[in-house]
Structures are given as C-alpha cells and as structure tokens.
Design a protein around this motif. Structure first.
Motif, PDB file in Angstrom:
ATOM      1  N   LEU A 250       0.824  -1.206   0.000  1.00 30.25           N
ATOM      2  CA  LEU A 250       0.000   0.000   0.000  1.00 30.25           C
ATOM      3  C   LEU A 250       0.863   1.263   0.000  1.00 30.25           C
ATOM      4  O   LEU A 250       0.546   2.243  -0.669  1.00 30.25           O
ATOM      5  CB  LEU A 250      -0.922   0.009   1.223  1.00 30.25           C
ATOM      6  N   LEU A 251       1.941   1.241   0.761  1.00 27.05           N
ATOM      7  CA  LEU A 251       2.782   2.423   0.863  1.00 27.05           C
ATOM      8  C   LEU A 251       3.564   2.668  -0.420  1.00 27.05           C
ATOM      9  O   LEU A 251       3.857   3.808  -0.772  1.00 27.05           O
ATOM     10  CB  LEU A 251       3.747   2.290   2.041  1.00 27.05           C
ATOM     11  N   LYS A 252       3.890   1.592  -1.128  1.00 23.99           N
ATOM     12  CA  LYS A 252       4.618   1.742  -2.387  1.00 23.99           C
ATOM     13  C   LYS A 252       3.680   1.953  -3.570  1.00 23.99           C
ATOM     14  O   LYS A 252       4.036   2.605  -4.551  1.00 23.99           O
ATOM     15  CB  LYS A 252       5.468   0.500  -2.661  1.00 23.99           C
ATOM     16  N   GLU A 253       2.461   1.408  -3.467  1.00 26.92           N
ATOM     17  CA  GLU A 253       1.538   1.379  -4.604  1.00 26.92           C
ATOM     18  C   GLU A 253       1.219   2.759  -5.133  1.00 26.92           C
ATOM     19  O   GLU A 253       1.410   3.061  -6.296  1.00 26.92           O
ATOM     20  CB  GLU A 253       0.249   0.672  -4.190  1.00 26.92           C
ATOM     21  N   LYS A 254       0.758   3.615  -4.225  1.00 26.69           N
ATOM     22  CA  LYS A 254       0.386   4.965  -4.645  1.00 26.69           C
ATOM     23  C   LYS A 254       1.417   5.985  -4.186  1.00 26.69           C
ATOM     24  O   LYS A 254       1.421   7.105  -4.636  1.00 26.69           O
ATOM     25  CB  LYS A 254      -1.005   5.311  -4.103  1.00 26.69           C
ATOM     26  N   GLY A 255       2.262   5.559  -3.258  1.00 32.17           N
ATOM     27  CA  GLY A 255       3.391   6.375  -2.842  1.00 32.17           C
ATOM     28  C   GLY A 255       3.025   7.747  -2.339  1.00 32.17           C
ATOM     29  O   GLY A 255       1.901   8.017  -1.950  1.00 32.17           O
ATOM     30  N   GLY A 256       3.989   8.628  -2.335  1.00 30.49           N
ATOM     31  CA  GLY A 256       3.785   9.988  -1.874  1.00 30.49           C
ATOM     32  C   GLY A 256       4.117  10.986  -2.948  1.00 30.49           C
ATOM     33  O   GLY A 256       4.825  11.959  -2.710  1.00 30.49           O
ATOM     34  N   GLY A 257       3.652  10.724  -4.143  1.00 25.64           N
ATOM     35  CA  GLY A 257       3.974  11.624  -5.240  1.00 25.64           C
ATOM     36  C   GLY A 257       5.458  11.513  -5.551  1.00 25.64           C
ATOM     37  O   GLY A 257       5.988  10.432  -5.742  1.00 25.64           O
ATOM     38  N   ASN A 258       6.151  12.660  -5.578  1.00 26.25           N
ATOM     39  CA  ASN A 258       7.582  12.638  -5.865  1.00 26.25           C
ATOM     40  C   ASN A 258       8.412  12.614  -4.583  1.00 26.25           C
ATOM     41  O   ASN A 258       9.611  12.851  -4.610  1.00 26.25           O
ATOM     42  CB  ASN A 258       7.967  13.864  -6.709  1.00 26.25           C
ATOM     43  N   LYS A 259       7.781  12.317  -3.443  1.00 16.85           N
ATOM     44  CA  LYS A 259       8.489  12.297  -2.162  1.00 16.85           C
ATOM     45  C   LYS A 259       8.783  10.850  -1.780  1.00 16.85           C
ATOM     46  O   LYS A 259       7.874  10.076  -1.505  1.00 16.85           O
ATOM     47  CB  LYS A 259       7.657  12.988  -1.083  1.00 16.85           C
ATOM     48  N   ASP A 260      10.054  10.509  -1.784  1.00 20.89           N
ATOM     49  CA  ASP A 260      10.472   9.157  -1.456  1.00 20.89           C
ATOM     50  C   ASP A 260      10.636   9.074   0.055  1.00 20.89           C
ATOM     51  O   ASP A 260      11.742   9.124   0.585  1.00 20.89           O
ATOM     52  CB  ASP A 260      11.776   8.825  -2.182  1.00 20.89           C
ATOM     53  N   MET A 261       9.523   8.943   0.757  1.00 17.24           N
ATOM     54  CA  MET A 261       9.515   9.052   2.210  1.00 17.24           C
ATOM     55  C   MET A 261      10.424   8.035   2.879  1.00 17.24           C
ATOM     56  O   MET A 261      11.119   8.329   3.837  1.00 17.24           O
ATOM     57  CB  MET A 261       8.075   8.888   2.710  1.00 17.24           C
ATOM     58  N   PHE A 262      10.431   6.805   2.384  1.00 18.59           N
ATOM     59  CA  PHE A 262      11.113   5.732   3.091  1.00 18.59           C
ATOM     60  C   PHE A 262      12.582   5.599   2.711  1.00 18.59           C
ATOM     61  O   PHE A 262      13.229   4.639   3.068  1.00 18.59           O
ATOM     62  CB  PHE A 262      10.355   4.418   2.875  1.00 18.59           C
ATOM     63  N   ASN A 263      13.105   6.573   1.979  1.00 17.39           N
ATOM     64  CA  ASN A 263      14.545   6.636   1.752  1.00 17.39           C
ATOM     65  C   ASN A 263      15.162   7.891   2.344  1.00 17.39           C
ATOM     66  O   ASN A 263      16.350   8.139   2.184  1.00 17.39           O
ATOM     67  CB  ASN A 263      14.864   6.576   0.257  1.00 17.39           C
ATOM     68  N   MET A 264      14.349   8.690   3.053  1.00 20.68           N
ATOM     69  CA  MET A 264      14.837   9.956   3.560  1.00 20.68           C
ATOM     70  C   MET A 264      15.940   9.784   4.593  1.00 20.68           C
ATOM     71  O   MET A 264      16.925  10.519   4.602  1.00 20.68           O
ATOM     72  CB  MET A 264      13.679  10.763   4.161  1.00 20.68           C
ATOM     73  N   VAL A 265      15.776   8.795   5.487  1.00 24.52           N
ATOM     74  CA  VAL A 265      16.776   8.609   6.533  1.00 24.52           C
ATOM     75  C   VAL A 265      18.100   8.157   5.927  1.00 24.52           C
ATOM     76  O   VAL A 265      19.170   8.578   6.361  1.00 24.52           O
ATOM     77  CB  VAL A 265      16.272   7.603   7.588  1.00 24.52           C
ATOM     78  N   LYS A 266      18.028   7.303   4.908  1.00 19.36           N
ATOM     79  CA  LYS A 266      19.259   6.889   4.231  1.00 19.36           C
ATOM     80  C   LYS A 266      19.965   8.091   3.620  1.00 19.36           C
ATOM     81  O   LYS A 266      21.193   8.225   3.707  1.00 19.36           O
ATOM     82  CB  LYS A 266      18.935   5.868   3.139  1.00 19.36           C
ATOM     83  N   ARG A 267      19.185   8.975   2.983  1.00 21.25           N
ATOM     84  CA  ARG A 267      19.788  10.150   2.369  1.00 21.25           C
ATOM     85  C   ARG A 267      20.390  11.069   3.420  1.00 21.25           C
ATOM     86  O   ARG A 267      21.465  11.640   3.217  1.00 21.25           O
ATOM     87  CB  ARG A 267      18.735  10.910   1.542  1.00 21.25           C
ATOM     88  N   MET A 268      19.695  11.194   4.572  1.00 20.18           N
ATOM     89  CA  MET A 268      20.226  12.045   5.630  1.00 20.18           C
ATOM     90  C   MET A 268      21.512  11.457   6.210  1.00 20.18           C
ATOM     91  O   MET A 268      22.471  12.183   6.488  1.00 20.18           O
ATOM     92  CB  MET A 268      19.184  12.238   6.733  1.00 20.18           C
ATOM     93  N   ALA A 269      21.526  10.118   6.394  1.00 16.84           N
ATOM     94  CA  ALA A 269      22.727   9.472   6.922  1.00 16.84           C
ATOM     95  C   ALA A 269      23.908   9.678   5.968  1.00 16.84           C
ATOM     96  O   ALA A 269      25.042   9.918   6.401  1.00 16.84           O
ATOM     97  CB  ALA A 269      22.468   7.991   7.149  1.00 16.84           C
ATOM     98  N   ALA A 270      23.630   9.581   4.667  1.00 20.34           N
ATOM     99  CA  ALA A 270      24.687   9.803   3.683  1.00 20.34           C
ATOM    100  C   ALA A 270      25.199  11.237   3.756  1.00 20.34           C
ATOM    101  O   ALA A 270      26.407  11.490   3.641  1.00 20.34           O
ATOM    102  CB  ALA A 270      24.167   9.495   2.277  1.00 20.34           C
ATOM    103  N   LYS A 271      24.274  12.180   3.986  1.00 18.13           N
ATOM    104  CA  LYS A 271      24.666  13.582   4.103  1.00 18.13           C
ATOM    105  C   LYS A 271      25.512  13.801   5.349  1.00 18.13           C
ATOM    106  O   LYS A 271      26.493  14.561   5.322  1.00 18.13           O
ATOM    107  CB  LYS A 271      23.417  14.469   4.144  1.00 18.13           C
ATOM    108  N   VAL A 272      25.156  13.120   6.440  1.00 21.51           N
ATOM    109  CA  VAL A 272      25.943  13.224   7.669  1.00 21.51           C
ATOM    110  C   VAL A 272      27.365  12.719   7.433  1.00 21.51           C
ATOM    111  O   VAL A 272      28.350  13.373   7.798  1.00 21.51           O
ATOM    112  CB  VAL A 272      25.281  12.424   8.813  1.00 21.51           C
ATOM    113  N   ARG A 273      27.480  11.549   6.799  1.00 19.59           N
ATOM    114  CA  ARG A 273      28.805  10.990   6.551  1.00 19.59           C
ATOM    115  C   ARG A 273      29.626  11.889   5.632  1.00 19.59           C
ATOM    116  O   ARG A 273      30.834  12.079   5.831  1.00 19.59           O
ATOM    117  CB  ARG A 273      28.666   9.596   5.939  1.00 19.59           C
ATOM    118  N   GLN A 274      28.952  12.467   4.644  1.00 19.60           N
ATOM    119  CA  GLN A 274      29.640  13.355   3.720  1.00 19.60           C
ATOM    120  C   GLN A 274      30.171  14.585   4.443  1.00 19.60           C
ATOM    121  O   GLN A 274      31.310  15.003   4.236  1.00 19.60           O
ATOM    122  CB  GLN A 274      28.701  13.770   2.587  1.00 19.60           C
TER     123      GLN A 274
END
Length: 318
Positions: A250-274
C-alpha cells in the motif's frame, strides 16, 4: 484519572477533505488559562499518533507515552496532536498531503488562533520538538527532513499565501520510536506466519480472506477514516495486513507523489557521513534526530538504514 488531567484540550480543524474535517488537538497546560492577560511564549511539541497507518487517533490516551506528557509539563510546552487519513481507505500520498497541510496551518493560522483565544500562552514556532511512534514516527522524521519544502508551498496548496510565509517555523529536533523507515526489510516484504507483538495472526489463507473482505467493503463505502480505536476486529485486520505484507504494498503502490519518504533517513545518513568527511567537519541543514528501535522488533526493523543500531537499539545523529 486521566494522564491528560494537567492539560486543557482544544480541538481545531486544520483541513476539510470531502466534507470530512481533519482536526488537531492542542494540549494547553491548564495553569496558563488563568493568565489570559499575559501571553507567555512557550515551546511546542508536535506528536503524530501511531497505529501502523491504519489505527489510532489524536486523542487515544493508551498510546500516548507518559514521558512525553512529563516532558511537556517540565518545559511548560504546548502539545499539538493532529489526525491524518488512514490506510487502506486513503493512500500514502493522501497522508503526506495531510501532514503538509497541517504544517502550513501551523505556519499560517496557529498564531492568529492563539491570539484570538484567552489561553495565556503564545506558541513559539521557532522551538518545536516533533515526535511520534510507529507510523507517527515515520511522519515525524518526514516532517523534520522535509519541513522547508513543505512550508515553501506549491501548486494547489492554498495555505501557501502571502502574509504567513514570514512566520518562522523551526523543528529543532525529532524523536522517532519503532517507526517503519525502510520498506525493504524482510518483516515488511516477505509474507510468512509469525508472532507479531506477542500475538499470532490467523494462518495466511485465512488472513488473506479477512483482508479481501475488508477491501471489498471499503470499495463500496468509499469513505475516509481518521479515527480508529484498536477494536478486536480492527486489531486482527492490522495483524493480518502486517503478516501478509500489505503495508509495504500500500505504501509503495500509490506512494507519496515525488516524495520518497522511506529513503529519507538513508539520504540524511549519507549527508551526515559526507559532512563528517569534509575538511570543515561542520553539520549544516540537518535536524537532530533520535531514532529508537528494539533489537528484536517483530514488526518493522530498521534494517538497511546504513547507520546501524547500537547495543541498546538506538540510532542517533545530528
């Protein structure tokens, strides 16, 4: 006695969808109400209720952590707890839209409402702590990471209007507890019989029948739900949908438009490491986040966040 006794509760609508009012409850420390002639500026604690995106509501007291209320009392803080549309009647895009509207309502209307009411207190929107458990923890992380883009407005959002864009709304920190933050963990994508939160759902075939009956019923009704106490029937549906991995669908089916909600923490962690590896070593544009997860969570493990759990099952970065 109610754990809400030290507070006076006010329900305020922040959005109307298909004649259905979406409300937020303000928890005002009662001792402020006798000071209507003195407007004290107070920090704000926003809390999104949990329930796996299918259960719960803003006033459901059994799922309201006592530590959160104690923290609000210790700091004379206002608590705001909004409802949002629930699955499976609504989509993830609908839920994120509600969260967006809520934050624009905070930006555009909350100070005016506080001024009109004799609360004896003014919300300090530059000092916000955002928290949540389960699905509410996901929405708290989403809010902390996406607030600037939410408040910048966009097409189709009437809240982004002249006159409120100069109000400073700042989330200073986020606390997320046992929230689904990665849909690619086995617990959310591989259906199998298992114990969930100490309970065993019906066998897979029986669980599928129960889910399909509910889905057929909601297709006929076409209604909106924002309020659901965990009755035995709905709790069984929740367990069945979790076991059969319907949430990730359900969360992937219709998603959040162009907002990849469930990858945000990964992106933030990558930004922290950078930023940690940069010559300056300074952290900029990152909201302090405390993610709390159990080591043996049977519902939604943190999985591949790329930042790991420590020995207590906690993740923290800022």
């Amino acid at each position: 006695m109610s754990r809400f006794d030290p507070f006076t509760l006010f329900d305020l609508p922040y959005r109307v969808v298909k004649n259905h009012s979406l409300d937020a409850t303000l928890f005002i420390p009662t001792h402020f109400l006798s000071r209507s002639n003195r407007k004290q500026r107070c920090p704000v604690m926003v809390h999104f209720h949990g329930g796996g995106f299918i259960l719960g509501h803003r006033r459901y007291e059994p799922w309201f952590a006592q530590w959160f209320l104690d923290l609000a009392q210790a700091h004379d803080a206002i608590i705001i707890r909004p409802d949002y549309r629930l699955l499976p009647e609504s989509s993830m895009a609908d839920i994120l839209s509600d969260v967006d509207y809520f934050w624009r309502w905070v930006q555009c209307d909350l100070l005016r409402i506080a001024e009109e009411h004799l609360w004896g207190v003014t919300p300090d929107l530059s000092r916000i702590l955002c928290c949540g458990e389960s699905s509410g923890g996901s929405l708290a992380v989403y809010s902390g990471l996406e607030l600037s883009s939410i408040l910048s407005g966009g097409a189709g959002h009437e809240a982004a209007i002249s006159g409120c864009t100069d109000v400073q709304v700042v989330i200073q920190a986020v606390i997320s507890t046992y929230a689904p933050l990665d849909l690619d963990v086995p617990e959310l994508r591989i259906p199998r019989p298992r114990m969930i939160m100490g309970m065993r759902p019906p066998p897979p075939r029986q669980a599928e029948v129960l889910i399909r009956k509910y889905m057929q019923k909601l297709q006929q009704s076409g209604g909106i739900r924002t309020w659901q106490e965990p009755t035995p029937e709905m709790w069984e549906l929740f367990l069945c949908m979790t076991q059969q991995c319907y949430f990730s669908r359900l969360l992937k089916e219709k998603g959040g438009g162009n907002k990849d909600m469930f990858n945000m923490v990964k992106r933030m962690a990558a930004k922290v490491r950078q930023q940690q590896n940069s010559p300056e070593g300074k952290m900029t544009g990152i909201v302090p986040v405390w993610i709390i997860h159990g080591m043996n969570d049977t519902l939604a493990l943190s999985g591949k966040l790329g930042i790991g759990l420590n020995h207590k099952g906690l993740i923290g970065f800022c």
